[in-house]
Design a protein around this motif. Structure first.
Motif, short mmCIF file in Angstrom:
data_model
loop_
_atom_site.label_atom_id
_atom_site.label_comp_id
_atom_site.label_asym_id
_atom_site.label_seq_id
_atom_site.Cartn_x
_atom_site.Cartn_y
_atom_site.Cartn_z
N SER A 74 0.59 -1.07 0.02
CA SER A 74 0.04 0.20 -0.15
C SER A 74 1.07 1.28 0.20
CB SER A 74 -0.99 -0.23 1.52
OG SER A 74 -0.17 0.14 2.35
N ARG A 75 0.28 2.52 0.17
CA ARG A 75 0.72 3.70 -0.09
C ARG A 75 0.23 4.74 0.40
NH1 ARG A 75 3.86 4.16 -5.71
NH2 ARG A 75 4.57 2.55 -6.52
N GLU A 76 0.57 5.30 1.02
CA GLU A 76 -0.58 6.42 2.11
C GLU A 76 0.58 7.47 2.30
OE1 GLU A 76 -0.45 7.40 6.58
OE2 GLU A 76 -1.35 5.06 6.17
N TRP A 77 -0.38 9.11 2.06
CA TRP A 77 0.39 9.94 2.06
C TRP A 77 -1.31 10.86 2.88
CZ3 TRP A 77 -1.70 7.68 -2.30
CH2 TRP A 77 -2.84 7.90 -3.43
N GLY A 78 -1.26 12.37 3.33
CA GLY A 78 -2.44 13.00 4.12
C GLY A 78 -0.88 13.79 4.06
N ASN A 79 -2.49 15.04 5.22
CA ASN A 79 -2.11 16.66 5.59
C ASN A 79 -0.81 15.93 7.25
OD1 ASN A 79 -3.82 15.35 7.73
ND2 ASN A 79 -5.43 17.06 7.41
N ALA A 80 -0.36 17.42 6.99
CA ALA A 80 0.38 17.64 7.91
C ALA A 80 0.30 16.87 9.24
CB ALA A 80 0.74 19.06 7.21
N GLN B 295 -5.38 11.49 6.50
CA GLN B 295 -4.55 10.46 5.59
C GLN B 295 -5.39 9.80 4.95
OE1 GLN B 295 -2.25 12.50 7.25
NE2 GLN B 295 -0.82 10.33 7.10
N GLN B 296 -4.36 8.87 3.31
CA GLN B 296 -5.06 8.15 3.17
C GLN B 296 -3.97 6.79 2.37
OE1 GLN B 296 -6.28 9.06 -1.23
NE2 GLN B 296 -6.57 12.04 -0.22
N ARG B 297 -4.68 5.89 2.43
CA ARG B 297 -3.97 4.56 2.28
C ARG B 297 -4.30 4.55 1.36
NH1 ARG B 297 0.92 2.23 4.34
NH2 ARG B 297 0.52 3.38 5.88
N TRP B 298 -3.82 3.67 -0.36
CA TRP B 298 -4.40 3.25 -1.29
C TRP B 298 -4.14 1.47 -1.35
CZ3 TRP B 298 -8.34 4.62 -4.68
CH2 TRP B 298 -8.61 5.71 -4.25
N MET B 299 -4.55 0.79 -1.91
CA MET B 299 -4.31 -1.06 -1.31
C MET B 299 -5.02 -1.13 -2.80
SD MET B 299 -4.49 -2.08 2.35
CE MET B 299 -5.54 -1.82 3.79
N LEU B 300 -4.58 -2.69 -3.35
CA LEU B 300 -5.11 -3.23 -4.69
C LEU B 300 -5.28 -3.78 -4.71
CD1 LEU B 300 -1.78 -1.06 -6.47
CD2 LEU B 300 -4.36 -0.19 -6.29
N SER B 301 -6.34 -5.03 -5.39
CA SER B 301 -6.46 -5.82 -5.43
C SER B 301 -6.65 -6.17 -7.27
CB SER B 301 -7.17 -6.46 -4.95
OG SER B 301 -7.22 -6.23 -3.52
N LYS B 302 -5.93 -7.01 -8.07
CA LYS B 302 -6.28 -7.23 -9.25
C LYS B 302 -7.32 -8.83 -9.24
CE LYS B 302 -2.53 -9.46 -11.86
NZ LYS B 302 -2.15 -10.44 -11.73
N MET B 303 -7.99 -8.02 -10.00
CA MET B 303 -9.65 -9.29 -9.70
C MET B 303 -9.42 -10.01 -11.56
SD MET B 303 -11.44 -7.34 -7.45
CE MET B 303 -13.08 -8.67 -7.50
N LEU B 304 -10.38 -11.41 -11.14
CA LEU B 304 -10.05 -12.32 -12.03
C LEU B 304 -11.66 -12.82 -12.08
CD1 LEU B 304 -7.45 -14.46 -10.62
CD2 LEU B 304 -6.61 -12.39 -12.20
#
Length: 180
Positions: free
Chosen positions: A86-92, A97-106
């Motif tokens: 995952s990757r995260e960013w946000g305010n000071a 914060q935003q944490r982005w995660m990914l799932s490949k869909m089959l």
């Protein structure tokens, strides 16, 4: 919400965009249902920190995961995705914060339909969700292409490090400080 409360329309099985919309609707409904439990998760947050969000997400995405399996689809890794990549960013002040995660869909035939990106909006000072998770359907499945496609939606995603890279740097910095 029970599994029966969320069924995927047949068209969603072949369209990553419709699938993302169905998952978004499920998560929004489920978040509303789970509102009475937020106080319990604040207590958990006070003892284990951000891991409380992981436990909450497991409960939040449960109906969507059941419906996806029932439709013959598979998420790799399971929704909402892997914390390690995952990757995260946000305010000071880290209150949004935003944490982005990914799932490949089959699909039912085992072929990739695309990628579901899940943006978990959260607070590091208390157990608080500034908004419902954001679900985006991406046509890409190759990691480099997924990064490029999601970065078009959120440029911060491309600039943020994967958690495992960030954590390795953090540990190296800690080890360097310990040698002085």
């Amino acid at each position: 919400m029970h599994q029966e409360d969320f069924r995927l329309p047949i068209a969603a099985v072949t369209s990553i965009t419709l699938l993302a919309n169905a998952i978004q609707s499920s998560v929004d409904r489920r978040l509303n249902e789970l509102q009475p439990l937020l106080g319990e998760y604040q207590t958990l947050f006070e003892s284990v920190g951000d891991m409380a969000y992981g436990k909450f997400n497991a409960l939040l995405f449960l109906p969507a995961r059941h419906a996806i399996a029932e439709a013959g689809l598979k998420a790799v890794p399971r929704l909402p995705g892997s914390f390690q990549s995952s990757r995260e960013w946000g305010n000071a002040d880290e209150t949004h914060q935003q944490r982005w995660m990914l799932s490949k869909m089959l699909g039912r035939d085992g072929r990739p339909l695309g990628t579901i990106a899940v943006g978990n909006h959260h607070d590091h000072s208390a157990f608080r969700l500034p908004r419902s998770p954001e679900i985006i359907g991406l046509l890409s499945t190759a990691p480099k292409d997924v990064t490029a496609e999601l970065s078009r939606h959120h440029p911060e995603f491309g600039a943020a490090e994967e958690f495992r890279e960030w954590y390795a740097s953090y540990l190296a910095a800690q080890a360097g400080e310990g040698r002085s």
